[in-house]
Design a protein around this motif. Structure first.
Motif, PDB file in Angstrom:
ATOM      1  N   LEU A 255      -2.973   7.395   6.932  1.00 61.89           N
ATOM      2  CA  LEU A 255      -4.215   7.755   7.355  1.00 61.89           C
ATOM      3  C   LEU A 255      -4.923   6.780   8.023  1.00 61.89           C
ATOM      4  O   LEU A 255      -5.703   6.790   8.871  1.00 61.89           O
ATOM      5  CB  LEU A 255      -5.021   8.044   5.834  1.00 61.89           C
ATOM      6  N   MET A 256      -4.595   5.360   7.422  1.00 62.68           N
ATOM      7  CA  MET A 256      -4.967   4.298   8.188  1.00 62.68           C
ATOM      8  C   MET A 256      -4.693   4.258   9.731  1.00 62.68           C
ATOM      9  O   MET A 256      -5.608   4.095  10.690  1.00 62.68           O
ATOM     10  CB  MET A 256      -4.761   2.869   7.598  1.00 62.68           C
ATOM     11  N   LEU A 257      -3.516   4.549  10.102  1.00 63.97           N
ATOM     12  CA  LEU A 257      -2.826   4.790  11.273  1.00 63.97           C
ATOM     13  C   LEU A 257      -3.896   5.865  11.944  1.00 63.97           C
ATOM     14  O   LEU A 257      -4.164   5.851  13.348  1.00 63.97           O
ATOM     15  CB  LEU A 257      -1.521   4.915  11.406  1.00 63.97           C
ATOM     16  N   LEU A 258      -3.979   7.131  11.494  1.00 64.41           N
ATOM     17  CA  LEU A 258      -4.866   8.005  11.948  1.00 64.41           C
ATOM     18  C   LEU A 258      -6.443   7.439  12.382  1.00 64.41           C
ATOM     19  O   LEU A 258      -6.832   7.950  13.364  1.00 64.41           O
ATOM     20  CB  LEU A 258      -4.888   9.251  10.984  1.00 64.41           C
ATOM     21  N   LEU A 259      -6.813   6.983  11.463  1.00 66.75           N
ATOM     22  CA  LEU A 259      -8.187   6.383  11.804  1.00 66.75           C
ATOM     23  C   LEU A 259      -8.059   5.359  12.894  1.00 66.75           C
ATOM     24  O   LEU A 259      -9.124   5.285  13.789  1.00 66.75           O
ATOM     25  CB  LEU A 259      -8.642   5.568  10.411  1.00 66.75           C
ATOM     26  N   MET A 260      -6.997   4.562  12.841  1.00 67.49           N
ATOM     27  CA  MET A 260      -6.931   3.746  14.083  1.00 67.49           C
ATOM     28  C   MET A 260      -6.882   4.566  15.633  1.00 67.49           C
ATOM     29  O   MET A 260      -7.577   4.368  16.418  1.00 67.49           O
ATOM     30  CB  MET A 260      -5.820   2.826  14.107  1.00 67.49           C
ATOM     31  N   ALA A 261      -6.222   5.602  15.454  1.00 63.41           N
ATOM     32  CA  ALA A 261      -6.281   6.678  16.539  1.00 63.41           C
ATOM     33  C   ALA A 261      -7.498   7.029  17.089  1.00 63.41           C
ATOM     34  O   ALA A 261      -7.712   7.260  18.225  1.00 63.41           O
ATOM     35  CB  ALA A 261      -5.041   7.826  16.437  1.00 63.41           C
TER      36      ALA A 261
ATOM     37  N   ILE B  33       0.870  -1.269  -0.019  1.00 64.13           N
ATOM     38  CA  ILE B  33      -0.022  -0.051  -0.051  1.00 64.13           C
ATOM     39  C   ILE B  33       1.052   1.256   0.019  1.00 64.13           C
ATOM     40  O   ILE B  33       2.105   1.197   0.426  1.00 64.13           O
ATOM     41  CB  ILE B  33      -0.912   0.145   1.216  1.00 64.13           C
ATOM     42  N   SER B  34       0.241   2.326  -0.193  1.00 64.01           N
ATOM     43  CA  SER B  34       0.846   3.480  -0.524  1.00 64.01           C
ATOM     44  C   SER B  34       1.262   4.114   1.201  1.00 64.01           C
ATOM     45  O   SER B  34       0.643   3.807   2.007  1.00 64.01           O
ATOM     46  CB  SER B  34       0.247   4.928  -1.204  1.00 64.01           C
ATOM     47  N   LEU B  35       2.248   4.972   1.124  1.00 67.59           N
ATOM     48  CA  LEU B  35       2.555   5.721   2.566  1.00 67.59           C
ATOM     49  C   LEU B  35       1.432   6.573   2.934  1.00 67.59           C
ATOM     50  O   LEU B  35       1.132   6.549   4.105  1.00 67.59           O
ATOM     51  CB  LEU B  35       3.926   6.410   2.558  1.00 67.59           C
ATOM     52  N   ALA B  36       0.811   7.188   2.016  1.00 67.29           N
ATOM     53  CA  ALA B  36      -0.472   7.943   2.283  1.00 67.29           C
ATOM     54  C   ALA B  36      -1.417   7.192   3.019  1.00 67.29           C
ATOM     55  O   ALA B  36      -2.101   7.436   3.947  1.00 67.29           O
ATOM     56  CB  ALA B  36      -1.075   8.657   1.401  1.00 67.29           C
TER      57      ALA B  36
END
Length: 249
Positions: free
Chosen positions: A136-142, A129-132
């Motif tokens: 964003l996925m890690l931010l969504l997990m937060a 997957i892309s870095l973006a």
């Protein structure tokens, strides 16, 4: 406000450092699902490849950490309530929301760290997957952790009993999991289940993750997921703090 929050967060991280086994155990279930269940999804992947199956299942595995990890965070608070520790903190000069926020900061940080480890395992299996998308996925997990941890603490302060809380969490856990598309995409479910799933916040987290993993950042579920969990996080935090004030009398 910030100083008190960081003080409580620092204390929680200190407690966590003394017992690192629990965070490691917390990611074992999602990792096992990645290893043993994701390959089964190749039969419904467009081209039947493991990489496509991982794109489909890895976001679900990440949401699973929030569901099975942060949702159980409040059990420790029940013990502190029973021992009078939380009541003494609540009547101290500390900013009262910081007592909850410090714990939530720790839970959000652990959820993001666990998500990175799960993404690492998925990458070793062939996920690309892309870095973006990853950021964003890690931010969504937060923000998902913000909601699930606050919900767990609010429930702990309201119930104040491990058996009662365990039964409540277990009662809602299975329908939340099945109606979020964790195991299989809801697109293969009957129409009535797809309709009901839209009332499940976790459904939007899973679908937004899948969209972001294919760089579809404009998918309708992406802004809905972020906005929904931010609002739910604030509401559950408010509930937790009010429950703490009632505890202090």
């Amino acid at each position: 406000m910030l100083r008190h929050t960081m003080l409580f967060a620092g204390y929680e991280f200190g407690v966590l450092r003394r017992n690192l086994a629990w965070p490691i155990i917390g990611i074992m279930q999602p990792v096992l699902y990645l290893l043993l269940f994701a390959p089964l999804l190749t039969s419904i992947a467009p081209n039947g490849t493991l990489a496509e199956a991982l794109v489909m299942f890895t976001p679900a595995a990440l949401v699973m950490i929030a569901l099975f990890g942060s949702m159980f965070a409040g059990f420790g608070m029940i013990n502190e309530t029973r021992n009078g520790v939380l009541e003494r903190l609540a009547v101290s000069q500390a900013w009262r929301p910081a007592i909850i926020l410090g714990r939530v900061v720790k839970d959000m940080a652990m959820l993001v760290l666990q998500s990175v480890l799960v993404l690492g395992v998925a990458a070793l299996m062939g996920l690309r997957i892309s870095l973006a998308a990853m950021g964003l996925m890690l931010l969504l997990m937060a923000v998902t952790g913000l909601f699930s941890a606050n919900l767990s603490y609010g429930l702990a302060l309201a119930v104040r009993d491990e058996n009662g809380m365990s039964q409540i969490v277990q009662f809602f856990l299975l329908p939340l999991m099945l109606l979020s598309g964790l195991m299989l995409p809801m697109s293969v479910a009957p129409e009535w289940m797809q309709t009901v799933a839209k009332f499940n916040p976790l459904y939007y987290a899973v679908e937004a993750g899948r969209a972001m993993f294919v760089d579809d950042f404009t998918h309708s579920t992406v802004p809905i997921a972020f906005g929904l969990f931010l609002v739910l996080g604030v509401l559950t935090l408010t509930w937790s703090v009010r429950s703490l004030r009632k505890l202090a009398g």
